[in-house]
Design an enzyme around this catalytic site. Structure first.
Site, PDB file in Angstrom:
ATOM      1  N   THR A 286       0.796   5.219   1.978  1.00  0.00           N
ATOM      2  CA  THR A 286      -0.085   5.700   3.330  1.00  0.00           C
ATOM      3  C   THR A 286      -1.084   6.585   2.883  1.00  0.00           C
ATOM      4  OG1 THR A 286       1.521   7.209   3.854  1.00  0.00           O
ATOM      5  CG2 THR A 286       1.716   5.194   4.978  1.00  0.00           C
TER       6      THR A 286
ATOM      7  N   HIS B 185       0.895  -1.298   0.046  1.00  0.00           N
ATOM      8  CA  HIS B 185       0.069   0.036   0.054  1.00  0.00           C
ATOM      9  C   HIS B 185       1.012   1.225   0.022  1.00  0.00           C
ATOM     10  CE1 HIS B 185      -3.353  -2.372   2.018  1.00  0.00           C
ATOM     11  NE2 HIS B 185      -2.271  -3.187   2.307  1.00  0.00           N
TER      12      HIS B 185
ATOM     13  N   ASP C 226      -3.703   2.445  -4.879  1.00  0.00           N
ATOM     14  CA  ASP C 226      -2.225   2.461  -4.253  1.00  0.00           C
ATOM     15  C   ASP C 226      -1.727   0.825  -4.525  1.00  0.00           C
ATOM     16  OD1 ASP C 226      -4.431   2.032  -2.358  1.00  0.00           O
ATOM     17  OD2 ASP C 226      -2.613   1.487  -0.985  1.00  0.00           O
TER      18      ASP C 226
ATOM     19  N   HIS D 214      -2.667  -2.693  -3.229  1.00  0.00           N
ATOM     20  CA  HIS D 214      -4.007  -2.422  -2.562  1.00  0.00           C
ATOM     21  C   HIS D 214      -4.930  -2.493  -3.869  1.00  0.00           C
ATOM     22  CE1 HIS D 214      -6.564  -0.403   0.676  1.00  0.00           C
ATOM     23  NE2 HIS D 214      -7.110  -1.480   0.441  1.00  0.00           N
TER      24      HIS D 214
ATOM     25  N   GLU E 131       2.660  -0.999   4.730  1.00  0.00           N
ATOM     26  CA  GLU E 131       2.228   0.561   4.142  1.00  0.00           C
ATOM     27  C   GLU E 131       3.614   1.170   3.955  1.00  0.00           C
ATOM     28  OE1 GLU E 131      -0.588   2.246   3.791  1.00  0.00           O
ATOM     29  OE2 GLU E 131      -2.010   1.052   4.693  1.00  0.00           O
TER      30      GLU E 131
END
Length: 238
Positions: free
Chosen positions: A28, A26, A143, A133, A91
């Site tokens: 953030t 991912h 993302d 993601h 992340e």
């Protein structure tokens, strides 16, 4: 590098048998790393990840890999509906498309490579189950996005990137089937183009990053066929 620890309360037990066979990346999507980490550790937010990688390469561990972190939400990949239960989530600090999306720095990518290699050494994660993601939630997420260097990771043995992309004739009617064969939760073949477009855009963010418009041009068609063939070969080799 040993990750810094910032335990998040946002996790629960993995479903039995607790096997991890996915890695989900991912960004953030927040203005600063501190804001992102605070949110991932806020009980009210009900989100988390196993790790956070800052732009300078600092790595934080928020949730132990034995636990289910809450990073993917409603998602699906290759028939797996409980993506959180089957995955490790990372992340990667980046403001994202809302706050000034930018390339991922060298220090960050190097730290991510080292972290991901360690995760792959600990868990049986096939190359076609290292995903973004936007791959597992194409209608909701974008993302880590089109600036993320998936090809670099594949060169480092993390995920895959088909180099040979021969020309291929594909109609829009065939696209949903091919996307499902890769792993995407694509609509039925008779669905309207508007239903297919977000999934096709997610594919482009991953495998044809120069133009992510959800249109089926010649290059996108060729890459869909190349990726579908690569995934079939990876599965056959397991």
């Amino acid at each position: 590098m040993t990750p810094r620890q910032r335990p998040s309360p946002n996790h629960n037990s993995r479903p039995a048998p607790g096997r991890v066979d996915m890695l989900v990346l991912h960004y953030t999507g927040m203005k600063t790393a501190a804001e992102a980490i605070d949110r991932l550790c806020d009980p009210a937010a009900k989100v988390s990840s196993h790790y956070v990688v800052e732009e300078d390469g600092t790595v934080w561990q928020l949730v132990q890999e034995t636990e289910r972190a809450w990073h993917s939400g409603e998602s699906s990949w290759q028939g797996t509906r409980d993506v959180n239960g089957a995955s490790v989530g990372i992340e990667i600090v980046n403001p994202g498309h809302e706050w000034g999306y930018r390339p991922f720095p060298e220090a960050q990518m190097a730290a991510l490579e080292a972290l991901a290699r360690g995760i792959l050494a600990r868990h049986p994660i096939p190359a076609d189950r290292v995903v973004g993601h936007s791959d597992v939630a194409p209608r909701r997420k974008q993302d880590p996005g089109e600036l993320f260097d998936w090809r670099r990771l594949a060169t480092a043995g993390i995920g895959f990137w088909p180099e040979a992309v021969p020309a291929a004739a594909v109609t829009m009617a065939e696209v949903p089937r091919l996307l499902r064969e890769i792993g995407y939760d694509a609509p039925a073949a008779d669905a309207a183009d508007a239903a297919i477009r977000p999934v096709l855009t997610a594919f482009q963010r991953r495998f044809r990053q120069s133009l992510c418009d959800g249109a089926l041009d010649e290059e996108t068609a060729a890459r869909i066929v190349a990726v579908a063939r690569a995934v079939a070969a990876l599965r056959a080799s397991r």
